[in-house]
Write a protein that holds these residues in place. Structure first.
Motif, PDB file in Angstrom:
ATOM      1  N   GLY A 108       0.815  -1.090   0.088  1.00  7.71           N
ATOM      2  CA  GLY A 108      -0.160   0.101   0.108  1.00  7.71           C
ATOM      3  C   GLY A 108       1.153   1.204   0.132  1.00  7.71           C
ATOM      4  N   ASP A 109       0.342   2.400  -0.392  1.00  6.57           N
ATOM      5  CA  ASP A 109       1.308   3.674  -0.702  1.00  6.57           C
ATOM      6  C   ASP A 109      -0.052   4.853  -0.518  1.00  6.57           C
ATOM      7  N   ALA A 110       0.359   5.700   0.362  1.00  4.66           N
ATOM      8  CA  ALA A 110      -0.417   6.897   0.612  1.00  4.66           C
ATOM      9  C   ALA A 110       0.158   8.070   1.183  1.00  4.66           C
ATOM     10  N   GLY A 177       2.381   9.330 -10.405  1.00  5.44           N
ATOM     11  CA  GLY A 177       2.029   8.081  -9.717  1.00  5.44           C
ATOM     12  C   GLY A 177       2.432   6.774 -10.537  1.00  5.44           C
ATOM     13  N   HIS A 178       1.802   5.659 -10.013  1.00  5.26           N
ATOM     14  CA  HIS A 178       2.306   4.293 -10.368  1.00  5.26           C
ATOM     15  C   HIS A 178       1.225   3.502 -10.231  1.00  5.26           C
ATOM     16  N   GLY A 179       1.729   2.291 -10.913  1.00  4.37           N
ATOM     17  CA  GLY A 179       0.869   0.804 -10.451  1.00  4.37           C
ATOM     18  C   GLY A 179       1.514   0.631  -9.046  1.00  4.37           C
ATOM     19  N   ILE A 210      -2.382   7.164  -7.215  1.00  4.28           N
ATOM     20  CA  ILE A 210      -2.613   8.333  -7.840  1.00  4.28           C
ATOM     21  C   ILE A 210      -1.777   9.536  -6.759  1.00  4.28           C
ATOM     22  N   GLU A 211      -1.279  10.385  -7.076  1.00  5.32           N
ATOM     23  CA  GLU A 211      -0.278  11.137  -6.199  1.00  5.32           C
ATOM     24  C   GLU A 211      -0.081  12.539  -6.612  1.00  5.32           C
ATOM     25  N   PRO A 212      -0.943  13.497  -6.849  1.00  4.69           N
ATOM     26  CA  PRO A 212      -0.732  14.870  -7.389  1.00  4.69           C
ATOM     27  C   PRO A 212       0.358  15.448  -6.521  1.00  4.69           C
ATOM     28  N   TRP A 241      -0.677  14.547  -2.057  1.00  6.31           N
ATOM     29  CA  TRP A 241      -1.821  13.836  -1.440  1.00  6.31           C
ATOM     30  C   TRP A 241      -1.803  12.594  -2.333  1.00  6.31           C
ATOM     31  N   GLU A 242      -1.982  11.513  -1.811  1.00  5.51           N
ATOM     32  CA  GLU A 242      -2.054  10.094  -2.467  1.00  5.51           C
ATOM     33  C   GLU A 242      -2.782   9.103  -2.020  1.00  5.51           C
ATOM     34  N   HIS A 243      -3.503   8.367  -2.929  1.00  5.83           N
ATOM     35  CA  HIS A 243      -4.160   7.111  -2.513  1.00  5.83           C
ATOM     36  C   HIS A 243      -3.775   6.018  -3.324  1.00  5.83           C
TER      37      HIS A 243
HETATM   38 MG    MG Z   1       3.568   6.704  -4.575  1.00  7.51          MG
END
Ligand code: MG
Length: 276
Positions: A108-110, A177-179, A210-212, A241-243
């Protein structure tokens, strides 16, 4: 050995990504709870690590070669990849915390941004809070677009359209962002802005972070001498911010939000659906 992983996970794999997503969310909640004037980002790092460990996970940031911390902490003109430190946070600081957990080999990544209120400079506090708010809202617009997109790069169009509607802000283009899956960072790239290519098809099994990253000033950045911290060249403040979000057969689910993104997506007309 070299092989190409599919961009699309199986339903069983999507189910395995729920636990690391929730552990990541818990680590950010724990970090958020300690951030205030006088506390340090090292304290936030320790709180995040404890939250991940309590859920049977490990920090995936710590698995990055040469990186020793659970979170990245980026303060003021630092945009991303900042290293937690013992410097006491001050009123007016804008702090971005990025965290990730790995459980049973899935990631996970946020990230979130927080502004420490400065009663002596209400205008600057409000300006920085607005930068964070529009960055967060651009993330949710991107997630809402993912729910109905045919192709992944429609996400970046939605983010850019929203940011441009809010005034003269800059979206960083050096980082995207990334898979996410068995690796924290994997294909495909997820742009936060309009690009010519359509990107991969959005269909069940796609999981993306997704991480703008948005700034008040110029989007030029440089990496500090520590080899990690990305800072704006003009010294302007930044928000991030990222989710991590899964597309599945019944809809989308924000893996790193405890409610799957329901509350934030409701005003945008999107109802996330739990992964069954
Ligand atoms: Mg990331």
């Amino acid at each position: 050995m070299s092989f190409r992983r599919s961009l699309y996970k199986t339903p069983a794999q999507l189910r395995l990504m729920q636990a690391p997503g929730l552990a990541t969310a818990a680590s950010l909640d724990a970090a958020r709870a300690v951030l205030r004037a006088g506390s340090t980002t090292l304290e936030a790092d320790a709180a995040a690590e404890a939250a991940i460990t309590a859920r049977g996970g490990r920090s995936n940031f710590k698995l990055e070669p040469g990186y020793r911390h659970t979170v990245c902490a980026s303060v003021n003109e630092d945009v991303v990849h900042g290293i937690p430190s013992g410097r006491k946070l001050e009123p007016g600081d804008i702090v971005s915390i990025d965290s990730g957990a790995v459980i049973d080999g899935w990631n996970g990544d946020a990230a979130f941004t927080l502004v420490i209120p400065d009663p002596s400079r209400p205008d600057r506090t409000a300006e920085r809070q607005r930068l964070s708010d529009i960055t967060e809202q651009s993330l949710w617009r991107g997630i809402a677009q993912l729910a109905k997109a045919r192709y992944l790069n429609e996400v970046g169009e939605a983010i850019q359209d929203y940011i441009e509607s809010q005034g003269s802000y800059g979206i960083l283009t050096d980082y995207v962002g990334h898979g996410i899956g068995r690796s924290m960072h994997e294909a495909p790239p997820v742009f936060n802005y309009r690009v010519r290519q359509k990107g991969p098809e959005v269909r069940p099994g796609l999981v993306v972070a997704i991480e703008p990253m948005v700034v008040h000033g110029d989007i030029d950045t440089f990496v500090r001498e520590d080899g990690w911290t990305v800072a704006t060249s003009d010294g302007s403040a930044a928000a991030h911010w990222e989710h991590s979000i899964a597309v599945h057969k019944d809809g989308i689910w924000v893996l790193t939000a405890s409610d799957g993104g329901a509350e934030a997506l409701k005003p945008l007309g999107v109802t996330p659906v739990p992964i069954s």
